[in-house]
Design an enzyme around this catalytic site. Structure first.
Site, PDB file in Angstrom:
ATOM      1  N   ASP A   1     -62.365  55.097 -61.164  1.00 38.58           N
ATOM      2  CA  ASP A   1     -62.097  54.297 -62.357  1.00 38.58           C
ATOM      3  C   ASP A   1     -62.892  53.004 -62.188  1.00 38.58           C
ATOM      4  O   ASP A   1     -62.582  52.193 -61.311  1.00 38.58           O
ATOM      5  CB  ASP A   1     -60.611  53.992 -62.491  1.00 38.58           C
TER       6      ASP A   1
ATOM      7  N   GLU B   1     -63.685  58.060 -65.093  1.00 40.78           N
ATOM      8  CA  GLU B   1     -62.975  57.907 -66.361  1.00 40.78           C
ATOM      9  C   GLU B   1     -63.924  58.044 -67.548  1.00 40.78           C
ATOM     10  O   GLU B   1     -63.649  58.791 -68.498  1.00 40.78           O
ATOM     11  CB  GLU B   1     -62.275  56.546 -66.438  1.00 40.78           C
TER      12      GLU B   1
ATOM     13  N   THR C   1     -58.724  47.525 -68.193  1.00 35.13           N
ATOM     14  CA  THR C   1     -59.777  47.050 -69.095  1.00 35.13           C
ATOM     15  C   THR C   1     -59.245  46.041 -70.101  1.00 35.13           C
ATOM     16  O   THR C   1     -59.922  45.061 -70.421  1.00 35.13           O
ATOM     17  CB  THR C   1     -60.440  48.240 -69.823  1.00 35.13           C
TER      18      THR C   1
ATOM     19  N   ASP D   1     -56.691  56.704 -62.365  1.00 35.13           N
ATOM     20  CA  ASP D   1     -55.897  55.490 -62.191  1.00 35.13           C
ATOM     21  C   ASP D   1     -55.210  55.456 -60.830  1.00 35.13           C
ATOM     22  O   ASP D   1     -54.970  54.373 -60.281  1.00 35.13           O
ATOM     23  CB  ASP D   1     -54.805  55.385 -63.271  1.00 35.13           C
TER      24      ASP D   1
ATOM     25  N   ILE E   1     -63.151  50.295 -64.005  1.00 38.43           N
ATOM     26  CA  ILE E   1     -62.308  49.118 -64.236  1.00 38.43           C
ATOM     27  C   ILE E   1     -60.934  49.615 -64.661  1.00 38.43           C
ATOM     28  O   ILE E   1     -60.758  50.091 -65.783  1.00 38.43           O
ATOM     29  CB  ILE E   1     -62.878  48.183 -65.324  1.00 38.43           C
ATOM     30  N   ASP E   2     -59.977  49.525 -63.761  1.00 42.59           N
ATOM     31  CA  ASP E   2     -58.587  49.810 -64.137  1.00 42.59           C
ATOM     32  C   ASP E   2     -57.982  48.494 -64.584  1.00 42.59           C
ATOM     33  O   ASP E   2     -57.947  47.522 -63.823  1.00 42.59           O
ATOM     34  CB  ASP E   2     -57.807  50.379 -62.952  1.00 42.59           C
TER      35      ASP E   2
END
Length: 303
Positions: free
Chosen positions: A97, A75, A102, A229, A99-100
């Site tokens: 990703d 990402e 955030t 995602d 941190i999906d």
């Protein structure tokens, strides 16, 4: 060279667990988070933190050592690139990703996860979704099933899906794309609520899809998500018996093909999912068709 996906999964899990330690440690520290939050492209609803970047760099560097011939898409690297496009080829490609969720991470809402998916010939074949805050690790390999903390999915046994009125839907409103897109998202949620039914939001596409895989909810739909995602979660959900498709029937596809068998564009930024059902694939197609009829669509730039 034929890939041993089981071996790849085990090696990758170790990387993700260590990355999760970084996320969990930062999650506990408001000082670390508050000092490192940035608006992505001046959008105050689309956040990035120093932890996002640190975790992505760690995963990238670790996987590059383990699997040097694989490509990497993340990402933060895509956001920083000139084209801002996700390029998928026949070459094995990690889609990550860091941190999906955030916004959840920044606020201390515990639906936060690391997503690591492996895409081969543009098809997701392996996925890891790890929530280090709740200590939930979802894994899946194409053709080999999916699991949460080594327990086979779905955890909640499939019950009959009798009508949309009895369904639990999940959707997200995401960061602000524009008033037209927001109106459509709200209208779609309202369409399901008016059945009447119930609608939930967790603030993370991957966490939402894992709830469907687990059997905790029946449908998930969203406009505006990204390849990173959902690449990992797509494998997990499909291997639990669920279906992942788009909002519309793909152009040029034979009308005899059921919705449940449609190809899915990972870069299309629209997703519609249904959990596994005891009634089988034909019934899933029927129910997905009913939901599609209620969903408004809009044009959105692909990844």
């Amino acid at each position: 060279m034929e890939l041993s996906l089981e071996e790849i999964l085990q090696k990758t899990k170790n990387v993700v667990i260590k990355a999760g330690e970084k996320v969990k440690e930062a999650f506990k520290s408001r000082e670390i988070i508050n000092s490192s939050v940035e608006d992505k492209e001046s959008n105050p609803t689309d956040l990035v933190t120093a932890v996002d970047k640190e975790v992505e760099n760690y995963i990238f560097s670790s996987l590059k050592v383990l699997f040097p011939s694989f490509l990497l898409v993340g990402e933060e690297t895509v956001s920083a690139s000139e084209s801002k496009k996700v390029i998928l080829t026949d070459t094995p490609t990690w889609v990550i990703d860091p941190i999906d969720g955030t916004m959840n991470f920044v606020h201390g809402f515990p639906f936060v996860c690391i997503c690591v998916g492996l895409v081969v010939k543009k098809e997701p074949v392996l996925g890891i979704v790890y929530n280090p805050i709740l200590d939930e690790m979802y894994t899946g390999i194409k053709g080999k099933g999916s699991f949460m903390n080594d327990k086979k999915l779905p955890l909640i046994q499939n019950t009959p899906l009798k009508s949309l009125q009895r369904c639990l839907f999940i959707t997200e409103y995401g960061y602000f794309l524009g008033q037209n897109e927001l109106d459509i998202k709200v209208a779609n949620a309202k369409s399901m609520l008016s059945l009447p039914s119930q609608v939930r939001s967790l603030g993370s596409c991957a966490m939402d899809m894992c709830q469907i895989a687990k059997g905790s909810a029946d449908f998930y739909f969203e406009i505006g998500i990204h390849t990173w995602d959902l690449a990992a979660a797509t494998v997990i959900l499909r291997e639990s018996g669920g279906v992942v498709v788009g909002y519309k029937r793909p152009k040029g596809i034979d009308n005899s093909i059921q919705i449940a068998d449609e190809p899915f564009d990972l870069n299309g930024r629209k997703v519609l999912c249904i959990r596994g059902v005891i009634e089988g694939k034909e019934y899933q197609s029927k129910m997905l068709g009913e939901v599609r009829e209620r969903l408004k669509d809009c044009e959105i730039e692909s990844d």
